[in-house]
Design an enzyme around this catalytic site. Structure first.
Site, PDB file in Angstrom:
ATOM      1  N   GLU A 128      34.103  36.647  57.326  1.00  0.00           N
ATOM      2  CA  GLU A 128      33.348  38.244  56.827  1.00  0.00           C
ATOM      3  C   GLU A 128      34.340  39.232  57.319  1.00  0.00           C
ATOM      4  O   GLU A 128      34.384  40.323  56.358  1.00  0.00           O
ATOM      5  CB  GLU A 128      32.123  38.238  57.225  1.00  0.00           C
ATOM      6  CG  GLU A 128      31.176  37.101  56.900  1.00  0.00           C
ATOM      7  CD  GLU A 128      30.699  37.448  55.301  1.00  0.00           C
ATOM      8  OE1 GLU A 128      31.290  38.567  54.749  1.00  0.00           O
ATOM      9  OE2 GLU A 128      30.157  36.345  54.719  1.00  0.00           O
ATOM     10  N   CYS A 174      25.757  37.565  31.571  1.00  0.00           N
ATOM     11  CA  CYS A 174      25.009  37.932  32.586  1.00  0.00           C
ATOM     12  C   CYS A 174      23.481  37.628  32.731  1.00  0.00           C
ATOM     13  O   CYS A 174      23.009  37.837  31.802  1.00  0.00           O
ATOM     14  CB  CYS A 174      24.960  39.509  32.728  1.00  0.00           C
ATOM     15  SG  CYS A 174      24.302  40.119  34.337  1.00  0.00           S
TER      16      CYS A 174
END
Length: 382
Positions: A58, A218
DNA sequence: CATACGTGGGC
DNA sequence: TGCCCAAGTAT
């Protein structure tokens, strides 16, 4: 004041179903050791993962794309596989492993945070993670949801872009951080935050991309305000970027009679902190580059040099400025170099330069230097 | 709240 | 070539 009207269970389901098929499921830090199982089983998604590889990933992913950081992450995990390894590693090694990734304060803060944690158990609260250096709300939320499947939202560039389009938000998102956080929080699937946060980022990275989003693929097309207005490629609105200053930097490659080259290690704070470089500095108005180099080397190292032939000229853009490095070979005439403007200095054989953490622009200088020696087939006697 | 802080890939 | 952009944080 949470406006959840737009965010239905139906939407969460649609996104997660899309993600099961099209998401990025090969992230190695999410396929590692399961450190404990919850009341349910793997199917129930209540297992916990080792936070260390996730944490490293991260931090590397801050302002950095997956394909760029992946080889760095793999090498890091081989060299420093546990928190304890990181705690006891030296900063030189850490910066060497980070060399080329950019934003080097991330590496230093990762180290500091590991030391700060010591051998305490992994934190499980937002505040505890955010109190560590280098960890803001997004990274904290990512770690807590990824490792422990805890319901903390995230707000990275991907999520911001998805939300700005979903809501057809017509201002720069930077002006409305609180609102965007509240949206991310309202949207989060609290039953499966790990998968949901990842799905949201994958949607932004794979479908809802900058420029020309793939709206025909999408899962949220029917919910997207920007799509309904046809303005999706104009969003999110970005603030006006300021012109970055341009500077010319004179760099001296100082060689001694042993064929060694002089390098210095920058102070830990600020730009390229802790990295090694060739000495030099900014050209003053009206100054020749020879004068710049001899002045800078006098000021920073207390040596007198004769500035010789040009090795290379290269342009390099940082996020907030543009530099032109003019690199000249130099011969030391007088003095003994001292680290007046750096942590330390060192004379090194050119073949050994690859053992030091240099920033990208200096790496190009090193290549040019090694080529120069190869062409000469000998160390130049200046 | 604006700014400092890197780099490489895409177009 | 040059500009945009990318899984942000600290100050």
């Amino acid at each position: 004041m949470l406006d959840t009207r737009f965010f239905s269970d139906e939407m969460r389901k649609q996104l997660l179903e899309w993600w099961q098929i099209h998401g990025r499921h090969d992230l190695p830090w999410k396929r590692g050791d399961v450190i404990s199982l919850g009341a349910s089983d793997l199917q129930g998604n209540t297992f916990e993962l080792d936070p260390y590889p996730i944490w490293v990933a991260e931090v590397m992913l801050q302002q950095t794309q997956l394909n760029v950081m992946l080889p760095y992450w793999k090498r890091w995990m081989l060299e420093l596989p546990t928190r304890a390894d990181l705690i006891f590693a030296c900063l030189d090694k850490i910066l060497f492993l980070w060399k080329g990734l950019g934003y080097y304060s991330r590496a230093r803060r990762l180290h500091q945070a590991a030391i700060q944690l010591g051998d305490e158990p992994w934190p499980r609260t937002l505040d505890a993670w955010m109190s560590l250096p280098g960890i803001g709300r997004t990274t904290a939320g990512s770690i807590l949801s990824s490792a422990f499947n805890l319901p903390f939202p995230i707000l990275d560039g991907n999520v911001t872009r998805v939300l700005a389009r979903l809501q057809a938000f017509s201002m720069p998102p930077i002006k409305a951080k609180t609102l965007f956080w509240s949206w991310s929080e309202a949207l989060l699937d609290r039953e499966q935050p790990r998968d949901f946060n990842q799905a949201l980022m994958d949607l932004g990275a794979l479908i809802c991309i900058p420029g020309k989003p793939q709206c025909f693929l999408c899962p949220w097309q029917e919910h997207c305000s920007a799509y309904s207005y046809g303005c999706q490629s104009k969003l999110p609105v970005k603030g006006k970027a300021r012109e970055s200053p341009y500077k010319v930097i004179g760099v001296g490659i100082v060689l001694n009679e042993l064929g060694e080259v002089l390098i210095d290690q920058r102070h830990n704070e600020g730009l390229l902190g802790g990295l090694w470089e060739f000495p030099g500095g900014k050209q003053d108005p009206g100054e020749t580059i020879q004068a710049t180099i001899s002045r800078e080397l006098k000021e920073e190292l207390d040596i007198e040099v004769e500035v010789g032939e040009e090795l290379i000229v290269l342009n390099h853009s940082y996020s907030h400025m543009k530099l032109c490095f003019v690199v000249r070979l130099c011969r030391m005439i007088a003095g003994r170099p001292k680290p007046l403007a750096s942590q330390q200095i060192r004379w090194v054989q050119p073949e050994d330069l690859d053992q030091y953490a240099f920033p990208a622009a200096n790496a190009k200088i090193i290549s040019a230097l090694l080529e120069y020696f190869q062409d000469k087939n000998s160390i130049p006697i200046l």
